[in-house]
Motif scaffolding. Structure first.
Motif, PDB file in Angstrom:
ATOM      1  N   ASN A  63       0.833  -1.196   0.000  1.00 48.80           N
ATOM      2  CA  ASN A  63       0.000   0.000   0.000  1.00 48.80           C
ATOM      3  C   ASN A  63       0.870   1.248   0.000  1.00 48.80           C
ATOM      4  OD1 ASN A  63      -2.531  -1.270   0.010  1.00 48.80           O
ATOM      5  ND2 ASN A  63      -2.373  -1.630   2.203  1.00 48.80           N
ATOM      6  N   ARG A  64       0.360   2.294  -0.595  1.00 54.14           N
ATOM      7  CA  ARG A  64       1.078   3.571  -0.683  1.00 54.14           C
ATOM      8  C   ARG A  64       0.245   4.630   0.022  1.00 54.14           C
ATOM      9  NH1 ARG A  64       2.603   4.594  -6.768  1.00 54.14           N
ATOM     10  NH2 ARG A  64       4.053   5.996  -5.752  1.00 54.14           N
ATOM     11  N   TRP A  65       0.816   5.224   1.042  1.00 51.00           N
ATOM     12  CA  TRP A  65       0.124   6.266   1.795  1.00 51.00           C
ATOM     13  C   TRP A  65       0.940   7.545   1.732  1.00 51.00           C
ATOM     14  CZ3 TRP A  65      -4.526   4.590   2.936  1.00 51.00           C
ATOM     15  CH2 TRP A  65      -4.723   3.239   3.200  1.00 51.00           C
ATOM     16  N   PRO A  66       0.310   8.689   1.501  1.00 52.74           N
ATOM     17  CA  PRO A  66       1.054   9.956   1.523  1.00 52.74           C
ATOM     18  C   PRO A  66       1.720  10.148   2.882  1.00 52.74           C
ATOM     19  CG  PRO A  66      -1.140  10.280   0.604  1.00 52.74           C
ATOM     20  CD  PRO A  66      -1.102   8.888   1.174  1.00 52.74           C
ATOM     21  N   SER A  67       2.947  10.635   2.883  1.00 48.29           N
ATOM     22  CA  SER A  67       3.706  10.744   4.141  1.00 48.29           C
ATOM     23  C   SER A  67       3.030  11.607   5.204  1.00 48.29           C
ATOM     24  CB  SER A  67       5.126  11.243   3.867  1.00 48.29           C
ATOM     25  OG  SER A  67       5.093  12.490   3.227  1.00 48.29           O
ATOM     26  N   PRO A  68       2.252  12.645   4.863  1.00 45.36           N
ATOM     27  CA  PRO A  68       1.607  13.391   5.945  1.00 45.36           C
ATOM     28  C   PRO A  68       0.389  12.687   6.548  1.00 45.36           C
ATOM     29  CG  PRO A  68       1.701  14.720   3.928  1.00 45.36           C
ATOM     30  CD  PRO A  68       2.117  13.332   3.585  1.00 45.36           C
ATOM     31  N   PHE A  69      -0.075  11.594   5.927  1.00 44.18           N
ATOM     32  CA  PHE A  69      -1.249  10.887   6.436  1.00 44.18           C
ATOM     33  C   PHE A  69      -0.850  10.101   7.673  1.00 44.18           C
ATOM     34  CE2 PHE A  69      -4.494   7.367   5.973  1.00 44.18           C
ATOM     35  CZ  PHE A  69      -5.582   8.151   6.310  1.00 44.18           C
ATOM     36  N   PRO A  70      -1.543  10.311   8.799  1.00 45.08           N
ATOM     37  CA  PRO A  70      -1.120   9.663  10.048  1.00 45.08           C
ATOM     38  C   PRO A  70      -1.334   8.150  10.050  1.00 45.08           C
ATOM     39  CG  PRO A  70      -3.184  10.843  10.365  1.00 45.08           C
ATOM     40  CD  PRO A  70      -2.721  11.151   8.963  1.00 45.08           C
ATOM     41  N   THR A  71      -0.484   7.444  10.777  1.00 43.86           N
ATOM     42  CA  THR A  71      -0.620   5.989  10.883  1.00 43.86           C
ATOM     43  C   THR A  71      -1.952   5.606  11.530  1.00 43.86           C
ATOM     44  OG1 THR A  71       0.621   5.995  12.959  1.00 43.86           O
ATOM     45  CG2 THR A  71       1.861   5.532  10.949  1.00 43.86           C
ATOM     46  N   SER A  72      -2.498   6.483  12.370  1.00 46.92           N
ATOM     47  CA  SER A  72      -3.805   6.201  12.962  1.00 46.92           C
ATOM     48  C   SER A  72      -4.875   6.147  11.872  1.00 46.92           C
ATOM     49  CB  SER A  72      -4.165   7.253  14.012  1.00 46.92           C
ATOM     50  OG  SER A  72      -4.206   8.549  13.421  1.00 46.92           O
ATOM     51  N   GLY A  73      -4.752   6.978  10.842  1.00 45.26           N
ATOM     52  CA  GLY A  73      -5.683   6.952   9.720  1.00 45.26           C
ATOM     53  C   GLY A  73      -5.562   5.666   8.924  1.00 45.26           C
ATOM     54  N   VAL A  74      -4.326   5.221   8.724  1.00 40.69           N
ATOM     55  CA  VAL A  74      -4.090   3.954   8.026  1.00 40.69           C
ATOM     56  C   VAL A  74      -4.765   2.826   8.794  1.00 40.69           C
ATOM     57  CG1 VAL A  74      -2.331   2.283   7.318  1.00 40.69           C
ATOM     58  CG2 VAL A  74      -1.927   4.732   6.974  1.00 40.69           C
ATOM     59  N   LYS A  75      -4.596   2.820  10.117  1.00 44.68           N
ATOM     60  CA  LYS A  75      -5.210   1.779  10.941  1.00 44.68           C
ATOM     61  C   LYS A  75      -6.730   1.819  10.837  1.00 44.68           C
ATOM     62  CE  LYS A  75      -5.642  -0.054  15.627  1.00 44.68           C
ATOM     63  NZ  LYS A  75      -6.968  -0.556  15.321  1.00 44.68           N
ATOM     64  N   GLN A  76      -7.312   2.996  10.862  1.00 45.33           N
ATOM     65  CA  GLN A  76      -8.765   3.123  10.791  1.00 45.33           C
ATOM     66  C   GLN A  76      -9.300   2.593   9.457  1.00 45.33           C
ATOM     67  OE1 GLN A  76      -8.584   7.272  11.710  1.00 45.33           O
ATOM     68  NE2 GLN A  76      -9.361   6.975  13.779  1.00 45.33           N
ATOM     69  N   LEU A  77      -8.631   2.919   8.367  1.00 43.28           N
ATOM     70  CA  LEU A  77      -9.056   2.412   7.061  1.00 43.28           C
ATOM     71  C   LEU A  77      -8.861   0.899   6.971  1.00 43.28           C
ATOM     72  CD1 LEU A  77      -7.751   5.256   4.733  1.00 43.28           C
ATOM     73  CD2 LEU A  77     -10.127   4.746   5.330  1.00 43.28           C
ATOM     74  N   ASN A  78      -7.745   0.410   7.505  1.00 40.47           N
ATOM     75  CA  ASN A  78      -7.503  -1.035   7.490  1.00 40.47           C
ATOM     76  C   ASN A  78      -8.493  -1.798   8.361  1.00 40.47           C
ATOM     77  OD1 ASN A  78      -5.412  -1.192   5.629  1.00 40.47           O
ATOM     78  ND2 ASN A  78      -3.861  -0.760   7.171  1.00 40.47           N
ATOM     79  N   ASP A  79      -8.897  -1.208   9.483  1.00 43.01           N
ATOM     80  CA  ASP A  79      -9.894  -1.860  10.345  1.00 43.01           C
ATOM     81  C   ASP A  79     -11.210  -2.051   9.590  1.00 43.01           C
ATOM     82  OD1 ASP A  79      -8.068  -1.954  12.424  1.00 43.01           O
ATOM     83  OD2 ASP A  79      -8.999  -0.313  13.573  1.00 43.01           O
ATOM     84  N   LEU A  80     -11.631  -1.021   8.852  1.00 46.46           N
ATOM     85  CA  LEU A  80     -12.870  -1.156   8.083  1.00 46.46           C
ATOM     86  C   LEU A  80     -12.688  -2.157   6.949  1.00 46.46           C
ATOM     87  CD1 LEU A  80     -15.781  -0.309   7.544  1.00 46.46           C
ATOM     88  CD2 LEU A  80     -14.876   1.498   6.044  1.00 46.46           C
TER      89      LEU A  80
END
Length: 118
Positions: free
Chosen positions: A85-102
């Motif tokens: 997966n590719r996430w923009p560097s300013p996007f917080p890891t908490s956001g990644v976790k929230q999207l992955n949880d869903l």
């Protein structure tokens, strides 16, 4: 189109993912474009306005494609769509976790539906 009710996906998980998506798409365009979908990373990353349909029609929406988390740096031998997966560097890891949880919760719903139908 199908609407599934009674799926058991926690409302808090849904709301957290929606807020994470809002945060992701509110990032500056340059940050999102640093993670454009390309041939190297397959279907992972940012899709600018008008780029998602694969047709000649212009779709007035942005997209962000992600899937199961993996450490793969090259295409999976069996599933060419599976990539890191590719996430923009300013996007917080908490956001990644929230999207992955869903994503994980929805995959469980899909598996249950497939079993019920099949």
């Amino acid at each position: 189109m199908v609407l599934v009710s009674g799926h058991g996906v926690d409302t808090q998980v849904q709301e957290a993912a929606l807020e994470a998506a809002r945060t992701l798409f509110a990032l500056p365009l340059a940050d999102k474009e640093a993670e454009l979908v390309d041939d190297v990373y397959g279907t992972r990353g940012y899709l600018p306005t008008g780029e998602e349909s694969g047709s000649s029609r212009h779709e007035n929406k942005e997209g962000f494609s992600y899937g199961f988390e993996t450490r793969l740096t090259t295409h999976h031998k069996v599933n060419g769509l599976r990539m890191r997966n590719r996430w923009p560097s300013p996007f917080p890891t908490s956001g990644v976790k929230q999207l992955n949880d869903l994503f994980t919760a929805l995959c469980k719903v899909c598996a249950a539906l497939t079993k019920a139908i099949g």
